[in-house]
Design a protein around this motif. Structure first.
Motif, PDB file in Angstrom:
ATOM      1  N   MET A   1       1.451  -0.205 -16.580  1.00  0.00           N
ATOM      2  CA  MET A   1       1.926  -0.186 -15.194  1.00  0.00           C
ATOM      3  C   MET A   1       3.439  -0.080 -15.200  1.00  0.00           C
ATOM      4  N   ARG A   2       3.934   0.923 -14.525  1.00  0.00           N
ATOM      5  CA  ARG A   2       5.392   1.119 -14.522  1.00  0.00           C
ATOM      6  C   ARG A   2       6.063   0.187 -13.557  1.00  0.00           C
ATOM      7  N   TYR A  83       0.588   8.814 -12.612  1.00  0.00           N
ATOM      8  CA  TYR A  83       1.663   9.546 -11.960  1.00  0.00           C
ATOM      9  C   TYR A  83       2.592   8.564 -11.243  1.00  0.00           C
ATOM     10  N   VAL A  84       3.890   8.868 -11.279  1.00  0.00           N
ATOM     11  CA  VAL A  84       4.857   8.124 -10.480  1.00  0.00           C
ATOM     12  C   VAL A  84       5.613   9.138  -9.629  1.00  0.00           C
ATOM     13  N   ARG A  98       6.390   5.440  -6.082  1.00  0.00           N
ATOM     14  CA  ARG A  98       4.983   5.086  -5.948  1.00  0.00           C
ATOM     15  C   ARG A  98       4.220   5.481  -7.203  1.00  0.00           C
ATOM     16  N   GLN A  99       3.354   4.590  -7.664  1.00  0.00           N
ATOM     17  CA  GLN A  99       2.528   4.856  -8.834  1.00  0.00           C
ATOM     18  C   GLN A  99       1.082   5.063  -8.401  1.00  0.00           C
ATOM     19  N   THR A 100       0.388   6.035  -9.017  1.00  0.00           N
ATOM     20  CA  THR A 100      -0.994   6.314  -8.655  1.00  0.00           C
ATOM     21  C   THR A 100      -1.693   7.013  -9.815  1.00  0.00           C
ATOM     22  N   THR A 101      -3.017   6.998  -9.790  1.00  0.00           N
ATOM     23  CA  THR A 101      -3.806   7.791 -10.749  1.00  0.00           C
ATOM     24  C   THR A 101      -4.415   9.006 -10.058  1.00  0.00           C
ATOM     25  N   SER A 121       4.571  12.486 -14.671  1.00  0.00           N
ATOM     26  CA  SER A 121       3.208  12.245 -15.153  1.00  0.00           C
ATOM     27  C   SER A 121       3.254  11.755 -16.590  1.00  0.00           C
ATOM     28  N   SER A 122       2.324  10.884 -16.952  1.00  0.00           N
ATOM     29  CA  SER A 122       2.336  10.311 -18.301  1.00  0.00           C
ATOM     30  C   SER A 122       0.920  10.183 -18.838  1.00  0.00           C
TER      31      SER A 122
END
Length: 238
Positions: A1-2, A83-84, A98-101, A121-122
């Protein structure tokens, strides 16, 4: 989690987009140039979809006189696990993160305000940044839009170049497509004086002196008198 990164950058124009659901957050990094060498062609990097590049965003939900919810969308990468999204208010420099999948996320942003945004993206071991897009979030009663701040292309920030002549290069954009020219400021202090007015191309050749650090910026002008200032860049002449 970023972690959420918080920062404050520069300021410039006015105007906005719409849609909402997710808290606003300040902070972030300079997303005009989020990476010295972004690699949008990497299989891990995503292609942005909406809000469109250099556009007026007039789609949104949960509208109020000052805010709306905009869905930021991109093409998902088969390689990415996370993704952030970084969304910068160009007027204040505040950055929402914002962070999401998923391949879209709703964000509450100001109306009648210009923004820039990109997606990182990571896959857990490495990350890639997308291209950076600018847009205006439409606002009530707005009939004309100031240009976006020019993007400085060359010389890059803090570049070292050979003496003689150097070609300053930049890119301008405007949702109204009514840019009429650029004023170029150039000098040896960080608040440079005007060097050339009403340039109608996207580059200017200037004479420079060896052993000197120069500072420069671009002021973009449109047909109804709106203006916007780029960041101040610097380069060193060897």
């Amino acid at each position: 989690m970023r972690k959420l990164i918080y920062i404050i950058c520069l300021a410039f124009l006015v105007f906005g987009c719409s849609r909402s659901s997710v808290d606003n957050g300040d902070g972030g990094e300079d997303i005009e140039n989020p990476d010295e060498n972004p690699n949008p062609d990497s299989p891990l990097a995503v292609t942005l979809v909406f809000p469109h590049e250099d556009s007026l965003c007039n789609e949104g939900t949960d509208l109020t006189p000052t805010e709306s919810t905009v869905f930021f969308e991109w093409q998902a990468s088969d390689k990415a696990e996370n993704y952030v999204v970084y969304i910068k208010n160009i007027l204040t420099g505040d950055v929402i993160q914002r962070q999401t999948t998923n391949d879209k996320v709703p964000v509450v942003i100001n109306r009648a305000t210009p923004y820039s945004w990109y997606v990182e993206s990571s896959d857990g071991t490495k990350s890639e940044k997308s291209a950076t897009w600018k847009f205006f979030n439409a606002g009530p009663g707005v009939q004309t839009y100031a240009p976006f701040p020019a993007t400085i292309n060359a010389p890059a920030m803090a570049a070292s170049i050979n003496g003689g002549n150097v070609t300053l290069q930049w890119t301008g954009s405007d949702v109204d497509n009514d840019i009429v020219g650029y004023d170029i400021y150039l000098g040896t202090n960080n608040n440079p004086d005007i060097h050339t007015s009403d340039v109608t191309t996207n580059e200017l050749s200037v004479s420079v002196t060896s052993g000197t650090i120069y500072y420069w910026k671009v002021v973009t002008k449109d047909a109804v008198g709106n203006t916007s200032d780029s960041d101040v860049f610097q380069f060193k002449v060897l």
